[in-house]
Design a protein around this motif. Structure first.
Motif, PDB file in Angstrom:
ATOM      1  N   THR A 118      -0.923 -11.184  13.789  1.00  0.00           N
ATOM      2  CA  THR A 118      -2.074 -11.782  14.139  1.00  0.00           C
ATOM      3  C   THR A 118      -3.182 -10.889  13.580  1.00  0.00           C
ATOM      4  O   THR A 118      -4.462 -11.218  13.051  1.00  0.00           O
ATOM      5  CB  THR A 118      -2.860 -12.186  15.544  1.00  0.00           C
ATOM      6  N   MET A 119      -2.777  -9.844  12.848  1.00  0.00           N
ATOM      7  CA  MET A 119      -3.676  -8.641  12.078  1.00  0.00           C
ATOM      8  C   MET A 119      -2.772  -8.250  10.839  1.00  0.00           C
ATOM      9  O   MET A 119      -1.628  -8.020  10.828  1.00  0.00           O
ATOM     10  CB  MET A 119      -4.068  -7.423  12.944  1.00  0.00           C
ATOM     11  N   PRO A 120      -3.606  -7.939   9.911  1.00  0.00           N
ATOM     12  CA  PRO A 120      -2.915  -7.285   8.693  1.00  0.00           C
ATOM     13  C   PRO A 120      -2.217  -6.180   8.642  1.00  0.00           C
ATOM     14  O   PRO A 120      -2.646  -4.990   9.420  1.00  0.00           O
ATOM     15  CB  PRO A 120      -4.047  -7.391   7.559  1.00  0.00           C
ATOM     16  N   VAL A 121      -1.180  -5.653   8.208  1.00  0.00           N
ATOM     17  CA  VAL A 121      -0.349  -4.591   8.141  1.00  0.00           C
ATOM     18  C   VAL A 121      -0.415  -4.123   6.582  1.00  0.00           C
ATOM     19  O   VAL A 121      -0.033  -4.795   5.581  1.00  0.00           O
ATOM     20  CB  VAL A 121       1.038  -4.756   8.529  1.00  0.00           C
ATOM     21  N   ILE A 122      -1.082  -2.911   6.442  1.00  0.00           N
ATOM     22  CA  ILE A 122      -1.371  -2.336   5.053  1.00  0.00           C
ATOM     23  C   ILE A 122      -0.224  -1.632   4.751  1.00  0.00           C
ATOM     24  O   ILE A 122      -0.014  -0.336   5.403  1.00  0.00           O
ATOM     25  CB  ILE A 122      -2.792  -1.829   5.109  1.00  0.00           C
ATOM     26  N   ALA A 123       0.651  -1.805   3.745  1.00  0.00           N
ATOM     27  CA  ALA A 123       1.549  -0.797   3.235  1.00  0.00           C
ATOM     28  C   ALA A 123       0.995   0.569   2.569  1.00  0.00           C
ATOM     29  O   ALA A 123       0.531   0.143   1.447  1.00  0.00           O
ATOM     30  CB  ALA A 123       2.774  -1.489   2.671  1.00  0.00           C
ATOM     31  N   CYS A 124       1.175   1.622   3.099  1.00  0.00           N
ATOM     32  CA  CYS A 124       0.896   2.767   2.333  1.00  0.00           C
ATOM     33  C   CYS A 124       2.183   3.624   2.340  1.00  0.00           C
ATOM     34  O   CYS A 124       2.263   4.574   3.077  1.00  0.00           O
ATOM     35  CB  CYS A 124      -0.171   3.438   2.843  1.00  0.00           C
ATOM     36  N   VAL A 125       3.041   2.893   1.829  1.00  0.00           N
ATOM     37  CA  VAL A 125       4.701   3.481   1.655  1.00  0.00           C
ATOM     38  C   VAL A 125       4.891   3.822   0.375  1.00  0.00           C
ATOM     39  O   VAL A 125       5.120   3.178  -0.389  1.00  0.00           O
ATOM     40  CB  VAL A 125       5.699   2.694   2.308  1.00  0.00           C
ATOM     41  N   LEU A 126       4.747   5.340  -0.086  1.00  0.00           N
ATOM     42  CA  LEU A 126       5.158   5.570  -1.335  1.00  0.00           C
ATOM     43  C   LEU A 126       6.655   5.886  -1.639  1.00  0.00           C
ATOM     44  O   LEU A 126       7.434   6.021  -0.935  1.00  0.00           O
ATOM     45  CB  LEU A 126       4.598   7.286  -1.561  1.00  0.00           C
ATOM     46  N   THR A 127       6.926   5.208  -2.939  1.00  0.00           N
ATOM     47  CA  THR A 127       8.369   5.152  -3.652  1.00  0.00           C
ATOM     48  C   THR A 127       8.373   5.825  -4.559  1.00  0.00           C
ATOM     49  O   THR A 127       8.214   5.019  -5.853  1.00  0.00           O
ATOM     50  CB  THR A 127       8.952   3.634  -3.409  1.00  0.00           C
ATOM     51  N   ASP A 128       8.577   7.072  -4.766  1.00  0.00           N
ATOM     52  CA  ASP A 128       8.442   7.919  -5.916  1.00  0.00           C
ATOM     53  C   ASP A 128       9.653   8.203  -6.445  1.00  0.00           C
ATOM     54  O   ASP A 128      10.784   8.573  -5.577  1.00  0.00           O
ATOM     55  CB  ASP A 128       7.424   9.151  -5.699  1.00  0.00           C
ATOM     56  N   ASN A 129       9.907   8.642  -7.743  1.00  0.00           N
ATOM     57  CA  ASN A 129      11.225   9.127  -8.214  1.00  0.00           C
ATOM     58  C   ASN A 129      11.378  10.771  -7.828  1.00  0.00           C
ATOM     59  O   ASN A 129      12.664  11.055  -7.803  1.00  0.00           O
ATOM     60  CB  ASN A 129      11.068   9.141  -9.967  1.00  0.00           C
TER      61      ASN A 129
END
Length: 162
Positions: A118-129
């Motif tokens: 019922t609440m937003p989940v903000i994705a702050c997951v870096l996917t870097d090389n």
């Protein structure tokens, strides 16, 4: 990259709502801690700057990015309820397919939480090389994605599904 040499983490505080009356959870992966600590600092400091009280920001640490999904579900159970959850992690590509599988699973899991909570989940997951890209995006030359996640969390606060 379209954002090369650009810092996207600057925001105009006067154009954003106050975070004062909202509660937040930040779920931070411990893996790649140099990076996730920088992202966490960016998110936490931005929430405070936008008016959130320190007592209104709950932190949950999990071992790695795969565990962010479970940690976010735990955060959703905090009472009184949080208004937004920020998931912070960092995945750096290696020489095997592990990076692709974990990245896809994490983002799929976080997307599923957005559909079911019922609440937003903000994705702050870096996917870097590589590590250098992660450093650049966690407080380096390309800003701090944690700041951007916090701004998004504030913008999404109060838009809860009941």
């Amino acid at each position: 990259m379209a954002t090369a040499n650009t810092n996207l983490s600057q925001y105009d505080k006067s154009r954003l709502p106050s975070a004062f009356s909202f509660k937040y959870a930040i779920v931070k992966a411990q893996w790649n801690e140099q990076i996730t600590n920088g992202l966490y600092k960016g998110a936490y400091d931005t929430l405070i700057d936008l008016g959130a009280l320190p007592s209104s920001i709950h932190t949950i640490e999990v071992p790695g990015s795969m565990e962010l999904i479970y940690g976010c579900r735990q955060a959703a159970a905090i009472r009184p309820a949080v208004d937004a959850i920020i998931a912070i992690g960092c995945l750096i590509k290696g020489e095997t397919m592990h990076f692709e599988f974990v990245s896809m699973a994490v983002y799929h899991g976080l997307s599923q939480l957005n559909l079911s909570l019922t609440m937003p989940v903000i994705a702050c997951v870096l996917t870097d090389n590589n590590l250098e890209q992660s450093i650049a995006r966690s407080g380096g030359v390309h800003g701090n994605k944690g700041v951007e996640a916090a701004v998004t969390a504030v913008l999404m606060s109060g838009r809860r599904v009941i």
